[in-house]
Design a protein around this motif. Sequence first.
Motif, PDB file in Angstrom:
ATOM      1  N   ASP A  48       0.823  -1.213   0.000  1.00 39.77           N
ATOM      2  CA  ASP A  48       0.000   0.000   0.000  1.00 39.77           C
ATOM      3  C   ASP A  48       0.858   1.263   0.000  1.00 39.77           C
ATOM      4  N   LEU A  49       2.147   1.113   0.277  1.00 37.24           N
ATOM      5  CA  LEU A  49       3.055   2.263   0.352  1.00 37.24           C
ATOM      6  C   LEU A  49       3.967   2.391  -0.858  1.00 37.24           C
ATOM      7  N   VAL A  50       4.271   1.267  -1.520  1.00 37.49           N
ATOM      8  CA  VAL A  50       5.275   1.264  -2.586  1.00 37.49           C
ATOM      9  C   VAL A  50       4.868   0.345  -3.733  1.00 37.49           C
ATOM     10  N   THR A  51       5.488   0.578  -4.870  1.00 41.53           N
ATOM     11  CA  THR A  51       5.448  -0.359  -5.990  1.00 41.53           C
ATOM     12  C   THR A  51       6.769  -1.105  -5.971  1.00 41.53           C
ATOM     13  N   THR A  52       6.709  -2.409  -5.844  1.00 43.28           N
ATOM     14  CA  THR A  52       7.928  -3.214  -5.760  1.00 43.28           C
ATOM     15  C   THR A  52       8.204  -3.858  -7.109  1.00 43.28           C
ATOM     16  N   LEU A  53       9.448  -3.761  -7.544  1.00 45.76           N
ATOM     17  CA  LEU A  53       9.903  -4.391  -8.775  1.00 45.76           C
ATOM     18  C   LEU A  53      11.093  -5.285  -8.451  1.00 45.76           C
ATOM     19  N   CYS A  54      11.146  -6.444  -9.091  1.00 42.53           N
ATOM     20  CA  CYS A  54      12.225  -7.401  -8.873  1.00 42.53           C
ATOM     21  C   CYS A  54      13.114  -7.443 -10.105  1.00 42.53           C
ATOM     22  N   ILE A  55      14.430  -7.348  -9.877  1.00 44.35           N
ATOM     23  CA  ILE A  55      15.383  -7.374 -10.993  1.00 44.35           C
ATOM     24  C   ILE A  55      15.771  -8.801 -11.388  1.00 44.35           C
ATOM     25  N   LEU A  56      15.180  -9.796 -10.740  1.00 46.26           N
ATOM     26  CA  LEU A  56      15.376 -11.212 -11.100  1.00 46.26           C
ATOM     27  C   LEU A  56      16.831 -11.646 -11.012  1.00 46.26           C
ATOM     28  N   GLY A  57      17.505 -11.214  -9.977  1.00 46.42           N
ATOM     29  CA  GLY A  57      18.907 -11.563  -9.778  1.00 46.42           C
ATOM     30  C   GLY A  57      19.598 -10.424  -9.063  1.00 46.42           C
ATOM     31  N   CYS A  58      20.914 -10.400  -9.173  1.00 47.15           N
ATOM     32  CA  CYS A  58      21.618  -9.358  -8.424  1.00 47.15           C
ATOM     33  C   CYS A  58      22.228  -8.275  -9.291  1.00 47.15           C
ATOM     34  N   LEU A  59      22.290  -8.454 -10.585  1.00 48.06           N
ATOM     35  CA  LEU A  59      22.881  -7.417 -11.417  1.00 48.06           C
ATOM     36  C   LEU A  59      21.895  -6.956 -12.483  1.00 48.06           C
ATOM     37  N   PRO A  60      21.317  -5.773 -12.322  1.00 47.27           N
ATOM     38  CA  PRO A  60      20.351  -5.291 -13.302  1.00 47.27           C
ATOM     39  C   PRO A  60      21.021  -5.029 -14.652  1.00 47.27           C
ATOM     40  N   SER A  61      20.314  -5.420 -15.712  1.00 46.65           N
ATOM     41  CA  SER A  61      20.838  -5.241 -17.063  1.00 46.65           C
ATOM     42  C   SER A  61      20.539  -3.829 -17.573  1.00 46.65           C
ATOM     43  N   ILE A  62      21.127  -3.482 -18.700  1.00 48.51           N
ATOM     44  CA  ILE A  62      20.846  -2.196 -19.332  1.00 48.51           C
ATOM     45  C   ILE A  62      19.357  -2.103 -19.656  1.00 48.51           C
ATOM     46  N   THR A  63      18.784  -3.166 -20.199  1.00 48.53           N
ATOM     47  CA  THR A  63      17.352  -3.181 -20.532  1.00 48.53           C
ATOM     48  C   THR A  63      16.507  -2.962 -19.287  1.00 48.53           C
ATOM     49  N   GLN A  64      16.836  -3.639 -18.192  1.00 50.23           N
ATOM     50  CA  GLN A  64      16.089  -3.464 -16.950  1.00 50.23           C
ATOM     51  C   GLN A  64      16.219  -2.024 -16.436  1.00 50.23           C
ATOM     52  N   CYS A  65      17.418  -1.469 -16.507  1.00 46.83           N
ATOM     53  CA  CYS A  65      17.617  -0.089 -16.040  1.00 46.83           C
ATOM     54  C   CYS A  65      16.837   0.904 -16.894  1.00 46.83           C
ATOM     55  N   GLU A  66      16.753   0.653 -18.192  1.00 43.38           N
ATOM     56  CA  GLU A  66      15.942   1.515 -19.058  1.00 43.38           C
ATOM     57  C   GLU A  66      14.475   1.445 -18.647  1.00 43.38           C
ATOM     58  N   LYS A  67      13.989   0.247 -18.351  1.00 39.49           N
ATOM     59  CA  LYS A  67      12.600   0.086 -17.908  1.00 39.49           C
ATOM     60  C   LYS A  67      12.371   0.768 -16.565  1.00 39.49           C
ATOM     61  N   ILE A  68      13.315   0.611 -15.642  1.00 40.66           N
ATOM     62  CA  ILE A  68      13.198   1.251 -14.330  1.00 40.66           C
ATOM     63  C   ILE A  68      13.140   2.767 -14.492  1.00 40.66           C
ATOM     64  N   SER A  69      14.011   3.317 -15.333  1.00 42.27           N
ATOM     65  CA  SER A  69      14.037   4.751 -15.571  1.00 42.27           C
ATOM     66  C   SER A  69      12.709   5.230 -16.147  1.00 42.27           C
ATOM     67  N   PHE A  70      12.164   4.477 -17.096  1.00 42.37           N
ATOM     68  CA  PHE A  70      10.871   4.831 -17.700  1.00 42.37           C
ATOM     69  C   PHE A  70       9.755   4.780 -16.663  1.00 42.37           C
ATOM     70  N   LEU A  71       9.734   3.711 -15.870  1.00 46.94           N
ATOM     71  CA  LEU A  71       8.681   3.561 -14.858  1.00 46.94           C
ATOM     72  C   LEU A  71       8.808   4.591 -13.745  1.00 46.94           C
ATOM     73  N   ALA A  72      10.030   4.948 -13.393  1.00 47.14           N
ATOM     74  CA  ALA A  72      10.242   5.918 -12.318  1.00 47.14           C
ATOM     75  C   ALA A  72       9.851   7.318 -12.765  1.00 47.14           C
ATOM     76  N   HIS A  73      10.098   7.620 -14.021  1.00 48.54           N
ATOM     77  CA  HIS A  73       9.853   8.936 -14.597  1.00 48.54           C
ATOM     78  C   HIS A  73      10.579   9.978 -13.745  1.00 48.54           C
ATOM     79  N   THR A  74       9.899  10.702 -12.894  1.00 49.54           N
ATOM     80  CA  THR A  74      10.560  11.705 -12.051  1.00 49.54           C
ATOM     81  C   THR A  74      10.588  11.299 -10.583  1.00 49.54           C
ATOM     82  N   ARG A  75      10.083  10.110 -10.281  1.00 52.76           N
ATOM     83  CA  ARG A  75      10.047   9.658  -8.884  1.00 52.76           C
ATOM     84  C   ARG A  75      11.403   9.128  -8.460  1.00 52.76           C
ATOM     85  N   PRO A  76      11.705   9.231  -7.166  1.00 51.52           N
ATOM     86  CA  PRO A  76      12.950   8.616  -6.692  1.00 51.52           C
ATOM     87  C   PRO A  76      12.836   7.096  -6.731  1.00 51.52           C
TER      88      PRO A  76
END
Length: 141
Positions: A48-76
């Motif tokens: 109820d407080l956060v949106t949780t995303l799982c990177i499916l391992g310990c090292l996020p890929s470039i593709t995952q980071c691009e998706k995170i950046s898009f989803l975050a938009h201006t949010r921390p």
Amino acid sequence: GHSSKYKDYTGFKKSNFLYGEHLASTKLPLVLVEGQIDLLIVDQYVGDLVTTLCILGCLPSITQCEKISFLAHTRPIFTLFDADECGQEARNRIDKMLGKFTPVFHLSLPLGKKDPGECTADELRKIFSVKNEVALVPQPC
């Protein structure tokens, strides 16, 4: 290299996906975790407080980071990675790949806990307090 804890479908490329991205809220702060069980526990206790995303391992890929950046938009972005070497590597990579585009905050697990999946509801709720609708303030551990 790091070995996988879980078996995936043949041909499934974890580096192309974020577990939970299809449910990502546009209003709640983003919290990144390493594993699927971590996501389920965090979502159950503080969904109820956060949106949780799982990177499916310990090292996020470039593709995952691009998706995170898009989803975050201006949010921390907040991370709640494991308290081990792999978790530190993930924090370093997130800083390097996303830190110049959006604020990144690394949250600490309670003393003696290795990963978010080991935390109780009370422990996870103590990690966060809501400042307003779109920002979380990490609480001292």
